[in-house]
Design a protein around this motif. Structure first.
Motif, PDB file in Angstrom:
ATOM      1  N   SER A  80     -33.645  10.115  -5.945  1.00 23.44           N
ATOM      2  CA  SER A  80     -33.058  10.624  -7.414  1.00 23.44           C
ATOM      3  C   SER A  80     -32.960  11.840  -7.625  1.00 23.44           C
ATOM      4  O   SER A  80     -33.722  12.634  -7.456  1.00 23.44           O
ATOM      5  CB  SER A  80     -33.977   9.805  -8.189  1.00 23.44           C
ATOM      6  OG  SER A  80     -33.973  10.130  -9.423  1.00 23.44           O
ATOM      7  N   ARG A  82     -32.757  13.084 -10.589  1.00 23.87           N
ATOM      8  CA  ARG A  82     -33.453  13.578 -11.909  1.00 23.87           C
ATOM      9  C   ARG A  82     -35.011  13.597 -11.485  1.00 23.87           C
ATOM     10  O   ARG A  82     -35.660  14.669 -11.781  1.00 23.87           O
ATOM     11  CB  ARG A  82     -33.326  12.485 -13.007  1.00 23.87           C
ATOM     12  CG  ARG A  82     -33.942  12.752 -14.084  1.00 23.87           C
ATOM     13  CD  ARG A  82     -33.422  11.893 -15.288  1.00 23.87           C
ATOM     14  NE  ARG A  82     -33.367  10.526 -14.833  1.00 23.87           N
ATOM     15  CZ  ARG A  82     -34.364   9.461 -15.142  1.00 23.87           C
ATOM     16  NH1 ARG A  82     -35.398   9.983 -15.755  1.00 23.87           N
ATOM     17  NH2 ARG A  82     -34.380   8.307 -14.518  1.00 23.87           N
ATOM     18  N   THR A  83     -35.608  12.666 -10.742  1.00 22.71           N
ATOM     19  CA  THR A  83     -37.027  12.551 -10.578  1.00 22.71           C
ATOM     20  C   THR A  83     -37.574  13.172  -9.256  1.00 22.71           C
ATOM     21  O   THR A  83     -38.804  13.281  -8.963  1.00 22.71           O
ATOM     22  CB  THR A  83     -37.707  11.011 -10.837  1.00 22.71           C
ATOM     23  OG1 THR A  83     -36.850  10.162  -9.641  1.00 22.71           O
ATOM     24  CG2 THR A  83     -37.258  10.474 -12.222  1.00 22.71           C
ATOM     25  N   GLU A 272     -30.280   4.710 -18.083  1.00 26.27           N
ATOM     26  CA  GLU A 272     -30.839   6.270 -17.697  1.00 26.27           C
ATOM     27  C   GLU A 272     -30.065   6.941 -16.610  1.00 26.27           C
ATOM     28  O   GLU A 272     -29.848   8.216 -16.694  1.00 26.27           O
ATOM     29  CB  GLU A 272     -32.365   6.338 -17.598  1.00 26.27           C
ATOM     30  CG  GLU A 272     -33.309   5.846 -18.791  1.00 26.27           C
ATOM     31  CD  GLU A 272     -34.724   5.786 -18.504  1.00 26.27           C
ATOM     32  OE1 GLU A 272     -35.190   5.560 -19.517  1.00 26.27           O
ATOM     33  OE2 GLU A 272     -34.996   5.659 -17.253  1.00 26.27           O
ATOM     34  N   THR A 276     -27.713  10.035 -16.875  1.00 27.22           N
ATOM     35  CA  THR A 276     -28.035  11.478 -16.268  1.00 27.22           C
ATOM     36  C   THR A 276     -27.318  11.784 -15.299  1.00 27.22           C
ATOM     37  O   THR A 276     -27.635  12.818 -14.309  1.00 27.22           O
ATOM     38  CB  THR A 276     -29.334  11.467 -16.117  1.00 27.22           C
ATOM     39  OG1 THR A 276     -29.921  10.207 -15.147  1.00 27.22           O
ATOM     40  CG2 THR A 276     -30.608  11.292 -17.391  1.00 27.22           C
ATOM     41  N   ASP A 278     -27.098  10.460 -12.465  1.00 26.14           N
ATOM     42  CA  ASP A 278     -28.195  10.273 -11.334  1.00 26.14           C
ATOM     43  C   ASP A 278     -27.310   9.297 -10.035  1.00 26.14           C
ATOM     44  O   ASP A 278     -27.557   8.116  -9.929  1.00 26.14           O
ATOM     45  CB  ASP A 278     -29.425   9.744 -11.495  1.00 26.14           C
ATOM     46  CG  ASP A 278     -30.543   9.972 -10.638  1.00 26.14           C
ATOM     47  OD1 ASP A 278     -30.061  10.084  -9.278  1.00 26.14           O
ATOM     48  OD2 ASP A 278     -31.745  10.044 -10.629  1.00 26.14           O
TER      49      ASP A 278
END
Length: 320
Positions: A80, A82-83, A272, A276, A278
């Motif tokens: 990911s 983002r994370t 989400e 974002t 992603d």
């Protein structure tokens, strides 16, 4: 039977390949530079080039696709943006929540739809039929988001019977988990119940007018025996197919329902990830969703052939 199953498996594989192509190219059409998202807004051109080189973003799209497929077949769906966590791990954490929600929704839908559909068919053109058909029409017509908001206002805010939103894992607090799952599952299952009820009613009416049912009645069998022993099994065959097809709709409905009730499940994860940009997460989530949908339909096809042997016979003859 084996030929029938192999044919369905082959069709499922071809479908998955086409889906993977659509997913991969579709994600590449999302506006924005993935390297910019990965490196951050403060990254300079050298940093962007480094990111593009690291993740193979400068390679031709077919090369990227083949690399992605090779890794996906090995269970590696990427990381990911983002994370920085594995997509497979992220999905594994979120998917059980949505599966639990969908499972409750199916239970609620079946518990409402099958008895109501059978009753409407047996009591055709009576007030019971009218009530069941009216309730079904309402269930199809009412949007999920409106029903969810109304339930929160009535059940949680005004009556205070259930929590308005949130999620608690079942193993931590079973009662709290069920309290928070009742309303989202009811909202998600309502539309499915309406579809299943209408299908059950129509199918049962057709079966109840068949010759073998008239023969059973002519032999003096009680009405309940005719319905529950001879009619329901054949009457529910189309319902099983519709239930399988509607599982995909449940996943789509979960996106809205999880947003309303703040359930951290698969649908919320998709939203989400898209907002974002992603890309690896979007690709992984959509691919897993589509794969699940294809596998469910494959299971439905196989179960359908068990319920009605004529299906596999026609399939083997190339007629279906």
């Amino acid at each position: 039977m084996l030929e029938f199953v192999l044919r369905r498996v082959f069709i499922s594989i071809v479908t998955l390949v086409l889906i993977s192509l659509v997913v991969f190219t579709g994600v590449r059409m999302i506006p924005g530079d993935p390297a910019r998202v990965m490196a951050g807004t403060d990254a300079d051109e050298a940093g962007l080039e480094e990111v593009r080189e690291k993740y193979g973003l400068k390679d031709p799209v077919p090369v990227q696709y083949l690399r992605w497929v090779r890794l996906a077949l090995g269970g590696d769906l990427g990381e990911s943006i983002r994370t920085r966590q594995s997509v497979a791990w992220t999905v594994a954490m979120k998917l059980p929540i949505t599966m639990e929600l969908a499972g409750f929704a199916v239970l609620i839908a079946v518990a409402i739809a099958i008895p109501a559909g059978v009753l409407a068919a047996v009591r055709r053109n009576t007030v019971w039929d009218l009530l069941a058909s009216g309730a079904s029409l309402c269930g199809v017509s009412v949007p999920n988001f409106w029903l969810g908001i109304m339930l929160i206002l009535l059940v949680s805010v005004r009556l205070g019977w259930l929590p308005a939103s949130g999620f608690v894992p079942f193993w931590e607090d079973p009662v709290g988990n069920l309290e928070r799952m009742v309303m989202p599952a009811f909202v998600l299952g309502t539309a499915l119940a309406a579809v299943l009820m209408r299908q059950t009613r129509n199918s049962m009416i057709e079966v109840l007018s068949a010759d073998y049912i008239r023969t059973a009645r002519a032999k003096g069998l009680a009405g309940q025996t005719v319905v529950f022993r001879h009619a329901i099994r054949n009457g529910l065959i189309p319902v099983v197919t519709i239930l399988g097809l509607q599982m995909g709709a449940l996943m789509g409905g979960a996106v809205v329902t999880e947003q309303i009730f703040v359930v951290p499940g698969f649908g919320r994860l998709i939203v989400e990830a898209v907002f974002t940009r992603d890309y690896p997460l979007v690709q992984g989530v959509v691919l897993i969703t589509a794969s699940a949908y294809v596998l469910i339909n494959l299971a439905v096809d196989v179960s359908y052939s068990f319920l009605n042997p004529r299906i596999r016979i026609k399939g083997a003859a190339g007629e279906s």
